[in-house]
Design a protein around this motif. Structure first.
Motif, PDB file in Angstrom:
ATOM      1  N   THR A  11       0.817  -1.211   0.000  1.00  0.00           N
ATOM      2  CA  THR A  11       0.000   0.000   0.000  1.00  0.00           C
ATOM      3  C   THR A  11       0.853   1.265   0.000  1.00  0.00           C
ATOM      4  O   THR A  11       0.590   2.206  -0.755  1.00  0.00           O
ATOM      5  N   GLN A  12       1.897   1.312   0.832  1.00  0.00           N
ATOM      6  CA  GLN A  12       2.746   2.498   0.883  1.00  0.00           C
ATOM      7  C   GLN A  12       3.428   2.760  -0.458  1.00  0.00           C
ATOM      8  O   GLN A  12       3.526   3.920  -0.891  1.00  0.00           O
ATOM      9  N   ASP A  13       3.887   1.694  -1.108  1.00  0.00           N
ATOM     10  CA  ASP A  13       4.513   1.858  -2.424  1.00  0.00           C
ATOM     11  C   ASP A  13       3.536   2.471  -3.415  1.00  0.00           C
ATOM     12  O   ASP A  13       3.868   3.408  -4.153  1.00  0.00           O
ATOM     13  N   MET A  16       2.820   6.162  -2.723  1.00  0.00           N
ATOM     14  CA  MET A  16       3.910   7.036  -3.129  1.00  0.00           C
ATOM     15  C   MET A  16       3.924   7.260  -4.640  1.00  0.00           C
ATOM     16  O   MET A  16       4.198   8.364  -5.122  1.00  0.00           O
ATOM     17  N   ARG A 145       9.261   7.466  -3.645  1.00  0.00           N
ATOM     18  CA  ARG A 145       9.240   7.776  -2.216  1.00  0.00           C
ATOM     19  C   ARG A 145      10.234   8.884  -1.881  1.00  0.00           C
ATOM     20  O   ARG A 145       9.904   9.842  -1.165  1.00  0.00           O
ATOM     21  N   ALA A 217      -4.986   2.621  -1.536  1.00  0.00           N
ATOM     22  CA  ALA A 217      -3.939   3.506  -2.042  1.00  0.00           C
ATOM     23  C   ALA A 217      -4.534   4.676  -2.822  1.00  0.00           C
ATOM     24  O   ALA A 217      -4.063   5.821  -2.695  1.00  0.00           O
ATOM     25  N   SER A 221      -3.931   8.477  -1.355  1.00  0.00           N
ATOM     26  CA  SER A 221      -3.151   9.422  -2.155  1.00  0.00           C
ATOM     27  C   SER A 221      -4.005  10.609  -2.589  1.00  0.00           C
ATOM     28  O   SER A 221      -3.551  11.769  -2.537  1.00  0.00           O
TER      29      SER A 221
END
Length: 415
Positions: A11-13, A16, A145, A217, A221
């Motif tokens: 999810t973080q990828d 970003m 990132r 995501a 975002s």
């Protein structure tokens, strides 16, 4: 050769990559033409663009959870509506965003080097970022990132400097009263800034647990970027006024004047443009690959690199097309042209979401209907040059597909 892409992103990828697409696309390029259209109602245009982006995001997330494959709305349109709507969505995305990528490369170079070096440096940036994408999607996410965190840190310092009164002393210039047409045109131009979350959906084959990861995501975002754009818009309106924003191609730099913080704007703009360009190349390449799988683009572009698990031929082709367009690109024209293609792309996404059965829906049907109506209205309200250019672009794509189908019917099935 690997038979498919690999699910490596969390999810973080994905967040970003989405942030990298949206922050660079609008903070340093979209406010000026939007303020010229919307005048004193710039915040109303921003709200309308954000509301439409929210509806589109809900539809995209719903579709991505059901069809976790590369290609975004190209794939969803084919599955739900049929090959022709899917093709129109994919063609609009690939061609429009290729022009947008050229504009982002030129934006980066404009801030980074003297005018005489702009085009060579822009070309070098494209070559470098195609190489990063070529080496694998985890490198893309890692680079995104670093870029996003750097831009946010620099932007925070710049906004504090502006609010602290480090300006050239100029008074804010109020904008005119644009009327409904100007507000809608401003919203259409600002929508360009929020369209980056599409890049998350185009990576559908490369995220882990896509039914959960992609909707989260996209929502995260988009929420972060809407808040960021609102803050920047308020600061710029307080400092320059709508008329002042419309009168400069670099509103954040104009708000700082001769401040010590001025170089930070240049660095942030250059980095943000690189982040947008990085994510654009990744998204366009994967949509082109998905279209090539169905022979809607040359089938050779569907190849996956055996070591890096990337659509390497598609990405190299996209990079070459961007390099060619750098010679002819104009930033303001590219924003309108890109907005036309992306609004049509999301029009098809919303219609696809509305047509999904109730068992697959995560949002009420009215969300998709509202999104489709909003896309159609804003497309019609874009500047005439953007509308004419967009119509020509889609006509060329339709002719290409008719020709390809005609050749295929004559027995050349591998085209």
């Amino acid at each position: 050769m690997s038979s498919g892409l690999q699910r490596r992103l969390g999810t973080q990828d994905a967040v970003m990559i989405g942030l990298g697409s949206m922050i660079g696309a609008g903070l340093f390029s979209a406010f000026t033409p939007a303020a010229a259209s919307a005048g004193s109602a710039l915040l109303v245009s921003l709200f309308l663009a954000a509301a439409l982006a929210y509806a589109n995001a809900r539809s995209s997330a719903q579709l991505a959870a059901r069809y976790p494959t590369s290609g975004g709305t190209y794939a969803y349109g084919r599955e739900v509506l049929g090959p022709w709507p899917g093709f129109i969505a994919g063609w609009g995305f690939v061609v429009g965003k290729t022009a947008s990528a050229a504009a982002m490369a030129l934006t980066f170079a404009t801030y980074a080097v003297p005018e005489s070096w702009v085009k060579p440096v822009a070309a070098g940036a494209v070559a470098l970022l195609v190489g990063v994408n070529y080496l694998g999607v985890t490198r893309t996410a890692a680079a995104a990132r670093v870029i996003v965190m750097s831009v946010l840190a620099l932007l925070a310092i710049v906004l504090i400097a502006i609010l602290g009164g480090i300006q050239d002393g100029s008074t804010a210039v109020s904008g005119g009263n644009p009327g409904l047409a100007g507000i809608l045109q401003g919203a259409g131009l600002l929508f360009f800034a929020f369209a980056g979350y599409a890049r998350i959906a185009t990576l559908g084959e490369e995220v882990r647990d896509p039914a959960r990861t992609i909707p989260r995501a996209i929502g995260l975002s988009l929420g972060i970027v809407v808040g960021l754009y609102a803050v920047v818009a308020l600061v710029l309106l307080h400092s320059l006024g709508a008329g002042g924003i419309a009168g400069t191609n670099k509103p954040l730099a104009a708000a700082l004047g001769q401040s010590w913080a001025l170089p930070l704007v240049q660095i942030a703009a250059a980095l943000a443009s690189l982040g947008a360009l990085l994510a654009l190349i990744a998204g366009i390449g994967r949509t082109a690959m998905a279209m090539a799988r169905e022979h809607d683009l040359p089938h050779a572009l569907s190849a996956i690199h055996p070591r890096f698990s990337t659509p390497h031929r598609a990405e190299l082709t996209v990079g070459a097309a961007v390099l060619v367009l750098i010679v002819f690109s104009d930033l303001t024209t590219a924003i309108g042209f890109s907005s036309f293609g992306v609004l049509v792309y999301y029009l098809i996404a919303n219609i696809s979401a509305v047509r999904q059965p109730a068992s697959e829906r995560r949002s009420p049907r009215w969300v998709g209907i509202a999104g489709a109506i909003g896309c159609a209205v804003l497309v019609a309200m874009l500047p005439a040059t953007a509308v004419i250019g967009g119509l020509i672009m889609f006509a060329a794509g339709i002719c290409y597909r008719f020709l390809r189908l005609s050749i295929q019917r004559q027995g050349f099935t591998r085209l």
